[in-house]
Structures are given as C-alpha cells and as structure tokens.
Design a protein around this motif. Structure first.
Motif, PDB file in Angstrom:
ATOM      1  N   GLN A 121       0.837  -1.207   0.000  1.00  0.00           N
ATOM      2  CA  GLN A 121       0.000   0.000   0.000  1.00  0.00           C
ATOM      3  C   GLN A 121       0.863   1.245   0.000  1.00  0.00           C
ATOM      4  OE1 GLN A 121      -2.580  -0.351   3.343  1.00  0.00           O
ATOM      5  NE2 GLN A 121      -3.893  -1.942   2.354  1.00  0.00           N
ATOM      6  N   THR A 122       1.988   1.167   0.742  1.00  0.00           N
ATOM      7  CA  THR A 122       2.894   2.319   0.795  1.00  0.00           C
ATOM      8  C   THR A 122       3.546   2.528  -0.552  1.00  0.00           C
ATOM      9  OG1 THR A 122       3.327   1.934   3.098  1.00  0.00           O
ATOM     10  CG2 THR A 122       4.901   3.302   1.924  1.00  0.00           C
ATOM     11  N   LEU A 123       3.989   1.439  -1.234  1.00  0.00           N
ATOM     12  CA  LEU A 123       4.620   1.552  -2.551  1.00  0.00           C
ATOM     13  C   LEU A 123       3.623   2.071  -3.575  1.00  0.00           C
ATOM     14  CD1 LEU A 123       6.794  -1.677  -2.688  1.00  0.00           C
ATOM     15  CD2 LEU A 123       7.610   0.649  -2.437  1.00  0.00           C
ATOM     16  N   ASN A 124       2.407   1.676  -3.479  1.00  0.00           N
ATOM     17  CA  ASN A 124       1.410   2.130  -4.442  1.00  0.00           C
ATOM     18  C   ASN A 124       1.176   3.626  -4.352  1.00  0.00           C
ATOM     19  OD1 ASN A 124       0.963  -0.370  -5.681  1.00  0.00           O
ATOM     20  ND2 ASN A 124      -0.552  -0.949  -4.115  1.00  0.00           N
ATOM     21  N   THR A 125       1.523   4.196  -3.233  1.00  0.00           N
ATOM     22  CA  THR A 125       1.346   5.629  -3.087  1.00  0.00           C
ATOM     23  C   THR A 125       2.454   6.399  -3.790  1.00  0.00           C
ATOM     24  OG1 THR A 125       2.534   5.616  -0.983  1.00  0.00           O
ATOM     25  CG2 THR A 125       0.117   5.412  -0.892  1.00  0.00           C
ATOM     26  N   LEU A 126       3.564   5.674  -4.158  1.00  0.00           N
ATOM     27  CA  LEU A 126       4.716   6.322  -4.809  1.00  0.00           C
ATOM     28  C   LEU A 126       4.471   6.267  -6.315  1.00  0.00           C
ATOM     29  CD1 LEU A 126       7.633   4.890  -2.675  1.00  0.00           C
ATOM     30  CD2 LEU A 126       6.573   7.132  -2.475  1.00  0.00           C
ATOM     31  N   SER A 127       4.971   7.295  -6.985  1.00  0.00           N
ATOM     32  CA  SER A 127       4.669   7.387  -8.415  1.00  0.00           C
ATOM     33  C   SER A 127       5.780   6.827  -9.285  1.00  0.00           C
ATOM     34  CB  SER A 127       4.378   8.849  -8.802  1.00  0.00           C
ATOM     35  OG  SER A 127       5.501   9.670  -8.475  1.00  0.00           O
ATOM     36  N   THR A 128       7.021   7.125  -8.938  1.00  0.00           N
ATOM     37  CA  THR A 128       8.126   6.735  -9.806  1.00  0.00           C
ATOM     38  C   THR A 128       8.758   5.479  -9.284  1.00  0.00           C
ATOM     39  OG1 THR A 128       9.706   8.048  -8.565  1.00  0.00           O
ATOM     40  CG2 THR A 128       8.550   9.151 -10.410  1.00  0.00           C
ATOM     41  N   GLU A 173      11.928   5.077  -9.059  1.00  0.00           N
ATOM     42  CA  GLU A 173      13.010   5.429  -8.160  1.00  0.00           C
ATOM     43  C   GLU A 173      12.459   5.621  -6.739  1.00  0.00           C
ATOM     44  OE1 GLU A 173      12.492   6.774 -11.061  1.00  0.00           O
ATOM     45  OE2 GLU A 173      14.297   6.309 -12.240  1.00  0.00           O
ATOM     46  N   GLU A 174      11.322   6.289  -6.736  1.00  0.00           N
ATOM     47  CA  GLU A 174      10.728   6.494  -5.409  1.00  0.00           C
ATOM     48  C   GLU A 174      10.338   5.154  -4.791  1.00  0.00           C
ATOM     49  OE1 GLU A 174       7.484   9.175  -6.005  1.00  0.00           O
ATOM     50  OE2 GLU A 174       8.792  10.946  -6.105  1.00  0.00           O
ATOM     51  N   LYS A 175       9.804   4.296  -5.678  1.00  0.00           N
ATOM     52  CA  LYS A 175       9.423   2.990  -5.180  1.00  0.00           C
ATOM     53  C   LYS A 175      10.656   2.225  -4.709  1.00  0.00           C
ATOM     54  CE  LYS A 175       5.158   2.422  -7.835  1.00  0.00           C
ATOM     55  NZ  LYS A 175       4.434   1.617  -8.825  1.00  0.00           N
ATOM     56  N   LEU A 176      11.790   2.325  -5.582  1.00  0.00           N
ATOM     57  CA  LEU A 176      13.009   1.627  -5.188  1.00  0.00           C
ATOM     58  C   LEU A 176      13.539   2.230  -3.907  1.00  0.00           C
ATOM     59  CD1 LEU A 176      15.186  -0.443  -5.832  1.00  0.00           C
ATOM     60  CD2 LEU A 176      16.346   1.289  -7.247  1.00  0.00           C
ATOM     61  N   GLY A 177      13.519   3.574  -3.856  1.00  0.00           N
ATOM     62  CA  GLY A 177      13.968   4.232  -2.623  1.00  0.00           C
ATOM     63  C   GLY A 177      13.089   3.824  -1.452  1.00  0.00           C
ATOM     64  N   GLY A 178      11.796   3.741  -1.773  1.00  0.00           N
ATOM     65  CA  GLY A 178      10.892   3.310  -0.697  1.00  0.00           C
ATOM     66  C   GLY A 178      11.181   1.888  -0.253  1.00  0.00           C
ATOM     67  N   LEU A 179      11.489   1.024  -1.348  1.00  0.00           N
ATOM     68  CA  LEU A 179      11.820  -0.369  -0.990  1.00  0.00           C
ATOM     69  C   LEU A 179      13.084  -0.432  -0.174  1.00  0.00           C
ATOM     70  CD1 LEU A 179      10.955  -2.253  -4.352  1.00  0.00           C
ATOM     71  CD2 LEU A 179       9.791  -2.455  -2.141  1.00  0.00           C
ATOM     72  N   CYS A 180      14.068   0.408  -0.628  1.00  0.00           N
ATOM     73  CA  CYS A 180      15.331   0.370   0.136  1.00  0.00           C
ATOM     74  C   CYS A 180      15.084   0.829   1.571  1.00  0.00           C
ATOM     75  CB  CYS A 180      16.358   1.282  -0.555  1.00  0.00           C
ATOM     76  SG  CYS A 180      16.991   0.609  -2.115  1.00  0.00           S
ATOM     77  N   THR A 181      14.287   1.837   1.659  1.00  0.00           N
ATOM     78  CA  THR A 181      13.999   2.351   3.019  1.00  0.00           C
ATOM     79  C   THR A 181      13.255   1.293   3.833  1.00  0.00           C
ATOM     80  OG1 THR A 181      13.903   4.618   2.192  1.00  0.00           O
ATOM     81  CG2 THR A 181      12.859   4.159   4.300  1.00  0.00           C
ATOM     82  N   MET A 182      12.322   0.708   3.140  1.00  0.00           N
ATOM     83  CA  MET A 182      11.556  -0.319   3.826  1.00  0.00           C
ATOM     84  C   MET A 182      12.440  -1.509   4.183  1.00  0.00           C
ATOM     85  SD  MET A 182       7.960  -0.284   1.647  1.00  0.00           S
ATOM     86  CE  MET A 182       7.340  -1.655   2.585  1.00  0.00           C
TER      87      MET A 182
END
Length: 214
Positions: A2-9, A11-20
């Motif tokens: 759900q958090t990744l789906n809120t990201l658009s790009t 990179e943001e998703k990858l950054g989000g994944l890395c953060t996660m």
C-alpha cells in the motif's frame, strides 16, 4: 505494498523499498537482538526453571527428610514422654516403696526397741527367778539336810526304841520264864503242902481209931 502504491516513480518505489528494506533489516536486527535477548532470557528461564525444579526436588527431599525427622522427633518425643511417664511412675513407685520401707523399718525398729525392752524385762525376770530358784534350792538343800538329820535322828531313836523294845522283850521273856519257874515252884510247893496236909489229916483221923483198936 500500500505504501509503494502511493509512490509514483520507480526510483521512489526503489527508494521506498530500500527504506523499507533498511527498516525491515533494522527491525530484523532488532528482532534478532530481541530474539537473542529472549533466547538468553529463555535459557535463563530454563536454567531458572531447572534450578527451580532442582530446588523443588531439593525442597521435596528436604520436606521428606523434615517429615521423616518430624516423625522421628514425634516418636522420640512420645518415647521421651513415655519414658518420662515411666520415670514418673517409677519415681512414684520408688517413693511408695521407700515410704513403705521406711514405715516397715520404723515398725521393725519399734519392735526391736520393744523386743529389747521385753528382753531386758525378761532378763530381769530371769535373774529374779534365778535368784528365787537359788534361794529355794538353798532352802531345799537346808531342808534336805535338816530332813536327813531328822531322819538320822529318827533312825537313832528307832534303833534306840528297837533296842529298848528288844531289851524289854528279853526282860519280859526272862520275867515270864522266871514267873513260869516260880509258878511251877509254887505249884510244886502247893502240891507238896497239900499232900502234907492230907497226910496230917489222915494221920489225925486214923490215929484214934488205931489206938481204940489197940
């Protein structure tokens, strides 16, 4: 997700994944640390549990020993109580026996004193009786001596009387014999005198007749 789906790009998703992922990794590390701590605590708990089991076993064993000791102590106390009761009974019996013995001893002592007094009285009575018997014996002896003297005197008197009687009998016999001789002599004289008288009478009677005839 759900958090990744809120990201658009991406990179943001990858950054989000890395953060996660970093958060998950950190959380995993924290979890491992907690697991280690929990494991350690668990080991400690197991150890403590084992220790508690051992302590419980020891406590059960100690309680069993305490119960055994308690029973042994109760038996010992009962034994001591019974021995105390027995000693009390024995002490009472000893006191009773001692009292009875003392009473018996006093009775015996009293009887011995009475016996001593009685013996002293009997000894005095025996001494008095012996003295009386001695006096009676002396009196009897004197009486026997007197009786012997009297008997001897009577014997002498009897001998004297017998001698006098014999002498009197001899004199009587001699007197009777003399009397018989005198009687015979007198009878003879009387007969001769009578014959002389008769002869004289005959002579006197016949003489005148003879002269007449002549």
């Amino acid at each position: 997700m759900q958090t990744l789906n809120t990201l658009s790009t991406p990179e943001e998703k990858l950054g989000g994944l890395c953060t996660m992922y970093a958060e998950l990794l950190e959380e995993n590390r924290n979890t491992q640390k907690q697991m280690k701590v929990l494991q350690k605590k668990q080991n400690q708990l197991v150890q403590e549990k084992d220790n508690l089991r051992n302590e419980h076993s020891k406590a059960i064993l100690a309680r069993s020993k305490l119960e055994s000791l308690s029973r042994e102590l109760q038996r010992h106390n009962r034994t001591l109580k019974e021995e105390g009761i027995q000693r009390t009974r024995l002490e009472e019996k000893r006191k009773e026996v001692t009292s009875h013995f003392q009473v018996t001893l006093n009775d015996i002592q009293t009887q011995m004193e009475q016996h001593d007094e009685r013996n002293a009285s009997l000894r005095q009575e025996n001494a008095d009786l012996a003295e009386k018997l001695k006096k009676l014996y002396e009196q009897y002896k004197l009486r026997e001596e007197h009786i012997d003297k009297v008997v001897k005197h009577k014997d002498l008197q009897q001998q004297l009387v017998d001698a006098k009687l014999h002498q009197a009998q001899e004199l009587l016999k001699e007197s009777e014999e003399r009397h018989e001789r005198e009687k015979d002599f007198l009878l003879k004289e009387a007969v001769e005198s009578q014959m002389m008288c008769e002869l004289k009478l005959q002579s006197t009677f016949w003489s005148p007749l003879l002269r007449g005839e002549v």
